[in-house]
Design a protein around this motif. Structure first.
Motif: not given
Length: 281
Positions: A188-195, A210-215
């Motif tokens: 759930p928090t992986v995009l925080d780490r990527v950013l 796919v949905e999370r790529i848009a996010e």
């Protein structure tokens, strides 16, 4: 959308140098290795941390160290990009890992990619002295400490898990400011780490990607690649959906086996990608 391959480099399969030469000769641009230092014989964590998962494949027990495999692969090729997919960073000493990454990148002419992840095998982490509950925080500190070492002549870092004063560590990576960091995971928090500290997101193929790529695209204020691990090579609709979502690269898993078996899978992957390109719009 481009494509590459990933591989568990086992001692009873095609060796890292021979595989790398084969992959490069066939026109592929990326080769990524998995990592496990060991698999605890008393392991209770299900494969991938998913309840009800099937038994763990034997290749997990038989892998070479991915940085050693990378050295062989990079020395045997001239243009292929090689990297970890993924390195279990919380289980590694960050100063040593920073030195290994910088050495590989410098010696290869800037062809190393660092894929990272926090891991799923709790018993494996424990054997490295890592509390599974802190692995995400540890990974963050390890990455930030390595970035300091790669980018500063005289680096210092102080955190809860990593702390050092004024060190010199050369050579620096040839790629500036450092080799690409591909952050694995689908939590759930992986995009925080990527950013915060990644150059790319590298999730496993599965629902919700796919949905999370848009996010990710909405939240990102800089270019961030998306690299999907393990999509089915023969499902053109899946590959098309990833391309339409803006995936930059897919990585297909090759079997840890003899050359003839690996070549058959490469034939299948290449045929699938050719069919995708030939498909009417």
């Amino acid at each position: 959308m481009d494509a590459g391959v990933a591989y568990f480099p086992t001692h009873d399969g095609l060796g890292p140098a021979e595989l790398a030469r084969l992959v490069e000769e066939r026109g592929h641009r990326w080769l990524m290795w998995a990592e496990h230092t060991h698999i605890p014989a008393s392991r209770e964590t299900p494969w991938g941390g998913v309840e009800g998962a099937p038994p763990l494949p034997r290749k997990y027990v038989h892998t070479y160290d991915p940085f050693v495999a990378s050295a062989y692969a990079l020395a045997a090729t001239s243009a292929l990009r090689v990297g970890t997919g993924i390195a279990l960073v919380p289980q590694r000493d960050p100063i040593t890992t920073a030195k290994e990454v910088a050495s590989l990148d410098h010696l290869s002419g800037g062809r190393f990619d660092l894929g990272i992840g926090a891991g799923w095998n709790r018993e494996e982490m424990a054997n490295h002295g890592v509390d599974p509950r802190t692995r995400m925080k540890r990974m963050r500190e390890h990455v930030l400490a390595m970035k300091a070492i790669w980018t500063q002549h005289e680096a210092s870092f102080h955190g809860d898990f990593v702390s050092f004063d004024r060190i010199w560590s050369d050579p620096k990576p040839l790629q500036r400011p450092h080799p690409p960091i591909l952050v694995g995971g689908s939590g759930p928090t992986v995009l925080d780490r990527v950013l915060e500290y990644g150059d790319a997101w590298m999730p496993n193929h599965g629902s919700g990607v796919v949905e999370r790529i848009a996010e990710l695209r909405r939240r990102a204020e800089r270019p961030i690649d998306v690299v999907v691990m393990g999509p089915p090579a023969d499902d053109l609709e899946v590959l098309e959906a990833y391309e339409n979502a803006g995936v930059d690269r897919v990585l297909f898993w090759l079997p840890s086996a003899r050359r003839s078996v690996v070549e058959l899978e490469l034939d299948r992957v290449e045929a699938a990608m050719a069919r995708r390109h030939d498909r009417p719009a």
